[in-house]
Motif scaffolding. Structure first.
Motif, PDB file in Angstrom:
ATOM      1  N   LYS A  27       0.830  -1.207   0.000  1.00 14.10           N
ATOM      2  CA  LYS A  27       0.000   0.000   0.000  1.00 14.10           C
ATOM      3  C   LYS A  27       0.864   1.257   0.000  1.00 14.10           C
ATOM      4  CE  LYS A  27      -4.190  -1.687   2.250  1.00 14.10           C
ATOM      5  NZ  LYS A  27      -5.037  -1.555   3.447  1.00 14.10           N
ATOM      6  N   VAL A  28       1.914   1.251   0.806  1.00 15.87           N
ATOM      7  CA  VAL A  28       2.808   2.405   0.863  1.00 15.87           C
ATOM      8  C   VAL A  28       3.527   2.577  -0.472  1.00 15.87           C
ATOM      9  CG1 VAL A  28       4.901   3.321   1.932  1.00 15.87           C
ATOM     10  CG2 VAL A  28       3.090   2.366   3.357  1.00 15.87           C
ATOM     11  N   ALA A  29       4.005   1.494  -1.031  1.00 15.56           N
ATOM     12  CA  ALA A  29       4.694   1.558  -2.319  1.00 15.56           C
ATOM     13  C   ALA A  29       3.754   2.075  -3.401  1.00 15.56           C
ATOM     14  CB  ALA A  29       5.229   0.183  -2.702  1.00 15.56           C
ATOM     15  N   HIS A  30       2.513   1.677  -3.347  1.00 18.86           N
ATOM     16  CA  HIS A  30       1.541   2.119  -4.337  1.00 18.86           C
ATOM     17  C   HIS A  30       1.205   3.602  -4.150  1.00 18.86           C
ATOM     18  CE1 HIS A  30      -1.556   1.772  -7.340  1.00 18.86           C
ATOM     19  NE2 HIS A  30      -2.482   2.190  -6.493  1.00 18.86           N
ATOM     20  N   ALA A  31       1.200   4.064  -2.911  1.00 20.86           N
ATOM     21  CA  ALA A  31       0.905   5.478  -2.650  1.00 20.86           C
ATOM     22  C   ALA A  31       2.049   6.369  -3.127  1.00 20.86           C
ATOM     23  CB  ALA A  31       0.653   5.696  -1.163  1.00 20.86           C
ATOM     24  N   VAL A  32       3.273   5.897  -2.963  1.00 22.05           N
ATOM     25  CA  VAL A  32       4.439   6.683  -3.365  1.00 22.05           C
ATOM     26  C   VAL A  32       4.541   6.739  -4.890  1.00 22.05           C
ATOM     27  CG1 VAL A  32       6.947   6.774  -3.301  1.00 22.05           C
ATOM     28  CG2 VAL A  32       5.678   6.221  -1.237  1.00 22.05           C
ATOM     29  N   SER A  33       4.542   5.601  -5.498  1.00 23.74           N
ATOM     30  CA  SER A  33       4.543   5.539  -6.960  1.00 23.74           C
ATOM     31  C   SER A  33       3.711   4.318  -7.346  1.00 23.74           C
ATOM     32  CB  SER A  33       5.964   5.388  -7.499  1.00 23.74           C
ATOM     33  OG  SER A  33       6.534   4.178  -7.108  1.00 23.74           O
ATOM     34  N   PRO A  34       2.736   4.492  -8.195  1.00 23.64           N
ATOM     35  CA  PRO A  34       1.833   3.389  -8.535  1.00 23.64           C
ATOM     36  C   PRO A  34       2.592   2.129  -8.960  1.00 23.64           C
ATOM     37  CG  PRO A  34       1.050   5.409  -9.505  1.00 23.64           C
ATOM     38  CD  PRO A  34       2.406   5.706  -8.908  1.00 23.64           C
ATOM     39  N   ILE A  35       2.230   1.015  -8.335  1.00 22.69           N
ATOM     40  CA  ILE A  35       2.875  -0.250  -8.681  1.00 22.69           C
ATOM     41  C   ILE A  35       2.327  -0.749 -10.009  1.00 22.69           C
ATOM     42  CG2 ILE A  35       3.417  -0.900  -6.321  1.00 22.69           C
ATOM     43  CD1 ILE A  35       0.981  -2.659  -6.263  1.00 22.69           C
ATOM     44  N   GLU A  36       3.077  -1.646 -10.616  1.00 24.02           N
ATOM     45  CA  GLU A  36       2.735  -2.142 -11.938  1.00 24.02           C
ATOM     46  C   GLU A  36       1.374  -2.832 -11.956  1.00 24.02           C
ATOM     47  OE1 GLU A  36       5.906  -4.816 -12.382  1.00 24.02           O
ATOM     48  OE2 GLU A  36       7.414  -3.254 -12.418  1.00 24.02           O
ATOM     49  N   SER A  37       1.130  -3.635 -10.932  1.00 24.91           N
ATOM     50  CA  SER A  37      -0.093  -4.427 -10.925  1.00 24.91           C
ATOM     51  C   SER A  37      -0.826  -4.269  -9.595  1.00 24.91           C
ATOM     52  CB  SER A  37       0.254  -5.892 -11.161  1.00 24.91           C
ATOM     53  OG  SER A  37      -0.897  -6.672 -11.056  1.00 24.91           O
ATOM     54  N   PRO A  38      -1.880  -3.478  -9.566  1.00 22.49           N
ATOM     55  CA  PRO A  38      -2.658  -3.344  -8.331  1.00 22.49           C
ATOM     56  C   PRO A  38      -3.320  -4.667  -7.927  1.00 22.49           C
ATOM     57  CG  PRO A  38      -3.259  -1.617  -9.886  1.00 22.49           C
ATOM     58  CD  PRO A  38      -2.333  -2.555 -10.594  1.00 22.49           C
ATOM     59  N   ALA A  39      -3.317  -5.640  -8.816  1.00 28.89           N
ATOM     60  CA  ALA A  39      -3.884  -6.947  -8.492  1.00 28.89           C
ATOM     61  C   ALA A  39      -3.102  -7.615  -7.364  1.00 28.89           C
ATOM     62  CB  ALA A  39      -3.890  -7.839  -9.726  1.00 28.89           C
ATOM     63  N   LYS A  40      -1.842  -7.230  -7.175  1.00 30.71           N
ATOM     64  CA  LYS A  40      -1.046  -7.779  -6.079  1.00 30.71           C
ATOM     65  C   LYS A  40      -1.662  -7.413  -4.736  1.00 30.71           C
ATOM     66  CE  LYS A  40       3.415  -7.722  -8.421  1.00 30.71           C
ATOM     67  NZ  LYS A  40       4.773  -7.169  -8.398  1.00 30.71           N
ATOM     68  N   ILE A  41      -2.180  -6.192  -4.627  1.00 25.45           N
ATOM     69  CA  ILE A  41      -2.825  -5.753  -3.393  1.00 25.45           C
ATOM     70  C   ILE A  41      -4.098  -6.553  -3.169  1.00 25.45           C
ATOM     71  CG2 ILE A  41      -3.964  -3.810  -2.242  1.00 25.45           C
ATOM     72  CD1 ILE A  41      -1.975  -1.969  -3.671  1.00 25.45           C
ATOM     73  N   ARG A  42      -4.873  -6.720  -4.214  1.00 28.34           N
ATOM     74  CA  ARG A  42      -6.117  -7.482  -4.123  1.00 28.34           C
ATOM     75  C   ARG A  42      -5.844  -8.923  -3.715  1.00 28.34           C
ATOM     76  NH1 ARG A  42      -7.811  -7.592  -9.326  1.00 28.34           N
ATOM     77  NH2 ARG A  42      -7.876  -5.341  -9.227  1.00 28.34           N
ATOM     78  N   LYS A  43      -4.815  -9.540  -4.304  1.00 33.15           N
ATOM     79  CA  LYS A  43      -4.474 -10.923  -3.984  1.00 33.15           C
ATOM     80  C   LYS A  43      -4.034 -11.042  -2.533  1.00 33.15           C
ATOM     81  CE  LYS A  43      -1.391 -14.703  -5.265  1.00 33.15           C
ATOM     82  NZ  LYS A  43      -1.146 -15.050  -3.880  1.00 33.15           N
ATOM     83  N   ALA A  44      -3.258 -10.082  -2.055  1.00 36.40           N
ATOM     84  CA  ALA A  44      -2.799 -10.113  -0.668  1.00 36.40           C
ATOM     85  C   ALA A  44      -3.982 -10.024   0.294  1.00 36.40           C
ATOM     86  CB  ALA A  44      -1.809  -8.980  -0.413  1.00 36.40           C
ATOM     87  N   ARG A  45      -4.928  -9.141  -0.015  1.00 37.95           N
ATOM     88  CA  ARG A  45      -6.108  -9.002   0.843  1.00 37.95           C
ATOM     89  C   ARG A  45      -6.919 -10.286   0.865  1.00 37.95           C
ATOM     90  NH1 ARG A  45      -8.775  -4.461  -1.849  1.00 37.95           N
ATOM     91  NH2 ARG A  45     -10.634  -5.593  -1.230  1.00 37.95           N
ATOM     92  N   ARG A  46      -7.061 -10.915  -0.266  1.00 35.25           N
ATOM     93  CA  ARG A  46      -7.832 -12.158  -0.341  1.00 35.25           C
ATOM     94  C   ARG A  46      -7.128 -13.293   0.385  1.00 35.25           C
ATOM     95  NH1 ARG A  46     -10.122 -11.815  -6.533  1.00 35.25           N
ATOM     96  NH2 ARG A  46     -11.594 -10.143  -6.095  1.00 35.25           N
ATOM     97  N   ASP A  47      -5.804 -13.354   0.276  1.00 37.74           N
ATOM     98  CA  ASP A  47      -5.046 -14.378   0.994  1.00 37.74           C
ATOM     99  C   ASP A  47      -5.211 -14.216   2.501  1.00 37.74           C
ATOM    100  OD1 ASP A  47      -4.175 -15.595  -1.316  1.00 37.74           O
ATOM    101  OD2 ASP A  47      -2.186 -14.646  -1.286  1.00 37.74           O
ATOM    102  N   ILE A  48      -5.150 -12.982   2.970  1.00 37.07           N
ATOM    103  CA  ILE A  48      -5.323 -12.717   4.401  1.00 37.07           C
ATOM    104  C   ILE A  48      -6.720 -13.145   4.833  1.00 37.07           C
ATOM    105  CG2 ILE A  48      -5.507 -10.894   6.150  1.00 37.07           C
ATOM    106  CD1 ILE A  48      -3.288  -9.413   4.558  1.00 37.07           C
ATOM    107  N   ALA A  49      -7.723 -12.819   4.036  1.00 31.56           N
ATOM    108  CA  ALA A  49      -9.096 -13.195   4.369  1.00 31.56           C
ATOM    109  C   ALA A  49      -9.248 -14.712   4.424  1.00 31.56           C
ATOM    110  CB  ALA A  49     -10.059 -12.601   3.349  1.00 31.56           C
ATOM    111  N   ARG A  50      -8.635 -15.415   3.481  1.00 29.48           N
ATOM    112  CA  ARG A  50      -8.689 -16.884   3.490  1.00 29.48           C
ATOM    113  C   ARG A  50      -8.063 -17.443   4.758  1.00 29.48           C
ATOM    114  NH1 ARG A  50      -6.656 -16.811  -1.800  1.00 29.48           N
ATOM    115  NH2 ARG A  50      -8.418 -16.805  -3.194  1.00 29.48           N
ATOM    116  N   MET A  51      -6.898 -16.893   5.121  1.00 27.41           N
ATOM    117  CA  MET A  51      -6.209 -17.383   6.309  1.00 27.41           C
ATOM    118  C   MET A  51      -7.014 -17.098   7.574  1.00 27.41           C
ATOM    119  SD  MET A  51      -2.185 -16.765   5.627  1.00 27.41           S
ATOM    120  CE  MET A  51      -2.137 -15.461   4.427  1.00 27.41           C
TER     121      MET A  51
END
Length: 63
Positions: free
Chosen positions: A29-53
């Motif tokens: 999230k911090v990296a994306h706020a500073v300079s947009p990351i290549e794939s925002p899907a990485k953030i979505r995947k991380a959130r979903r993984d946390i929810a699954r766990m």
């Protein structure tokens, strides 16, 4: 991370993994706020993984 892999983890390992993934999500999230990351899907995947766990952890605690 797949649900089958998450189910195999012990409760203590699952808690540690959740904390690590939350830290990783914060870094993304911090990296994306500073300079947009290549794939925002990485953030979505991380959130979903946390929810699954968290879901699997809750299921294990209820048994």
């Amino acid at each position: 991370m797949k649900t089958a892999e998450i189910n195999e983890l012990a409760v203590a390992d699952l808690v540690e993994r959740i904390e690590a993934e939350k830290a990783n999500l914060n870094r993304l999230k911090v990296a994306h706020a500073v300079s947009p990351i290549e794939s925002p899907a990485k953030i979505r995947k991380a959130r979903r993984d946390i929810a699954r766990m968290l879901t699997v952890l809750r299921q294990k605690n209820l048994k």
